[in-house]
Design a protein around this motif. Structure first.
Motif, PDB file in Angstrom:
ATOM      1  N   ASN A   1       0.777  -1.252   0.060  1.00 59.87           N
ATOM      2  CA  ASN A   1      -0.083  -0.059   0.021  1.00 59.87           C
ATOM      3  C   ASN A   1       0.671   1.273  -0.055  1.00 59.87           C
ATOM      4  O   ASN A   1       0.471   2.221  -0.780  1.00 59.87           O
ATOM      5  N   SER A   2       1.826   1.474   0.883  1.00 62.41           N
ATOM      6  CA  SER A   2       2.596   2.536   0.821  1.00 62.41           C
ATOM      7  C   SER A   2       3.359   2.874  -0.489  1.00 62.41           C
ATOM      8  O   SER A   2       3.371   4.193  -0.916  1.00 62.41           O
ATOM      9  N   THR A   3       3.795   1.673  -1.092  1.00 61.06           N
ATOM     10  CA  THR A   3       4.137   2.015  -2.412  1.00 61.06           C
ATOM     11  C   THR A   3       3.199   2.341  -3.620  1.00 61.06           C
ATOM     12  O   THR A   3       3.711   3.294  -4.335  1.00 61.06           O
TER      13      THR A   3
ATOM     14  N   ASP B   1       0.727   4.297  -2.731  1.00 59.73           N
ATOM     15  CA  ASP B   1       0.565   5.571  -2.585  1.00 59.73           C
ATOM     16  C   ASP B   1       1.501   6.453  -3.341  1.00 59.73           C
ATOM     17  O   ASP B   1       1.246   7.513  -3.905  1.00 59.73           O
TER      18      ASP B   1
END
Length: 165
Positions: free
Chosen positions: A123-125, A127
């Protein structure tokens, strides 16, 4: 052959003769020699006094957005160089080849191909990928606005490389 004289005045008859000679096939360089004028002067006369058909067909103006479309079409195999020359009315066999060479040097970001390069990760990637796509869209929009402004206002907004600042 007359020698060129700075500030020399030409009669309307000579101007018409020079323009008609170029329109009938005489090269601009030969016309300049024959009538004893500067090349820039003759070009100005052709723009001002030349027939509309001749002036419109002398050179096709292609903006940078159209150049990128041509380059992308050729690189993706949707069009050959010969087909692009005909489709965009480009006179000069090496023009598109030069664009292709120059495009390899430039680092334009292609948003469509950018999606296939980035793998799907956590998920952070994701974003970060979304933020990058949005930034790329913004850059593309700004470049397009600059291209349109340069074309319509006929001013150079981008700095030339190597220019003193």
């Amino acid at each position: 052959m007359e020698l060129r004289q700075k500030g020399k005045q030409f009669s309307k008859r000579i101007i018409r003769q020079a323009v008609e000679a170029v329109e009938s096939g005489l090269s601009r360089a030969e016309a300049c020699q024959k009538y004893g004028m500067a090349y820039v002067t003759l070009c100005g006369w052709i723009k001002r006094y030349g027939s509309k058909d001749f002036v419109d067909n002398v050179r096709t103006k292609i903006n940078s957005h159209q150049k990128r479309l041509v380059i992308k079409s050729i690189q993706e195999g949707r069009m050959t160089i010969a087909e692009a020359n005909v489709a965009y009315n480009i006179k000069g066999g090496d023009t598109i080849r030069k664009w292709l060479r120059d495009s390899k040097k430039d680092s334009y970001v292609d948003i469509d191909s950018n999606e296939s390069i980035m793998p799907t990760l956590n998920n952070s990637t994701q974003d970060l990928q979304l933020a990058l796509r949005q930034a790329n869209l913004k850059v593309l929009a700004l470049e397009t606005m600059i291209d349109v402004a340069e074309e319509e206002l006929r001013i150079k907004i981008r700095k030339k490389s190597g220019a003193k600042q």
